[in-house]
Design an enzyme around this catalytic site. Structure first.
Site, PDB file in Angstrom:
ATOM      1  N   GLY A  29       0.822  -1.211   0.000  1.00 46.91           N
ATOM      2  CA  GLY A  29       0.000   0.000   0.000  1.00 46.91           C
ATOM      3  C   GLY A  29       0.843   1.241   0.000  1.00 46.91           C
ATOM      4  CG  ASN A  30      -0.485   4.547  -1.670  1.00 45.33           C
ATOM      5  OD1 ASN A  30      -1.195   5.379  -1.123  1.00 45.33           O
ATOM      6  ND2 ASN A  30      -0.909   3.803  -2.691  1.00 45.33           N
TER       7      ASN A  30
END
Ligand code: C5P
Length: 223
Positions: A29-30
């Site tokens: 993810g980010n």
């Protein structure tokens, strides 16, 4: 009070980050919080638009008032949701931070350590949702992309933004300076608004609602 200049329009906004699962408990993810995209959706609703917000993972943001929220955790789910919502849209804004890659394999069970072997992480490229939306857009639809650029690259963020705008084929591109605690996970934002027509406007540091207002002014002028 805001102008009701988007009345009778349907606008679609993506926000947040995608999460690409590795196994039942892990993902790639980010750091996107979704705040900028949510502000864009909220301001559009306040200006009278019918709004569809396609949300990836966010910092537990509340659904904006009078906005239809569709949840899309992964890039491929977001792609399907965006194309579906965009068919009758007057404007589409891709503010989401889409993972460029996803794990090739989704393990059925939690990946275990031990045995001295480190599992390989094999990645596949995700679709470029923005580019696909540009390719398939109905006549007259205004498409907006985002670019998060760090300032220390040669040529600077504006140069990269211009190049990205050309490559993606959108009508507008918001260039955000990121890194050094800028843009991600904070409440302020700043940058530039680039038009495919050559237009260029600096957006001074301010609230994400301010950037959203400038963005809708630019979209409105192109509808
Ligand atoms: O190429 P880059 O990721 O910098 O482009 C950013 C823009 O493209 C953003 O508008 C983002 O929402 C969109 N994007 C996308 N699909 C991807 C990657 C980025 O729509 N797989």
């Amino acid at each position: 009070a805001l102008p009701r200049d988007l009345e009778g329009r349907h606008v679609v906004v993506s926000a947040g980050g995608t999460r690409e699962p590795l196994d039942p408990v892990r993902y790639l993810g980010n750091r996107s919080s979704g705040r900028q995209g949510y502000a864009i959706a909220r301001v559009a609703a306040q200006r009278g638009a019918r709004v569809t917000l396609v949300a990836g993972h966010t910092a537990e943001l509340a659904d904006p008032a009078a906005v239809h929220v569709v949840h899309a955790p992964t890039a491929r789910e977001m792609q399907v949701a965006m194309h579906e919502a965009a068919t009758d849209a007057d404007a589409v804004v891709m503010a989401a931070a889409v993972a460029d890659f996803r794990p090739v394999d989704l393990a059925e069970n939690k990946i275990k350590k031990g045995g001295g072997e480190v599992p390989p992480l094999r990645l596949a490229e995700n679709p470029d949702i923005l580019a696909g939306l540009v390719r398939e857009r109905p006549a007259g639809q205004v498409v907006v992309g985002f670019a998060a650029e760090t300032g220390d690259e040669t040529g600077g963020p504006l140069h990269h933004g211009r190049e990205k705008l050309r490559r993606k084929g959108s009508d507008l591109l918001v260039v955000n300076a990121v890194g050094d605690g800028k843009a991600f996970e904070v409440s302020d934002n700043a940058g530039w608004l680039l038009g495919a027509d050559g237009g260029e406007q600096e957006i001074p540091n301010g609230s994400k609602a301010l950037l959203a207002s400038r963005l809708w002014d630019a979209v409105r002028a192109r509808l």
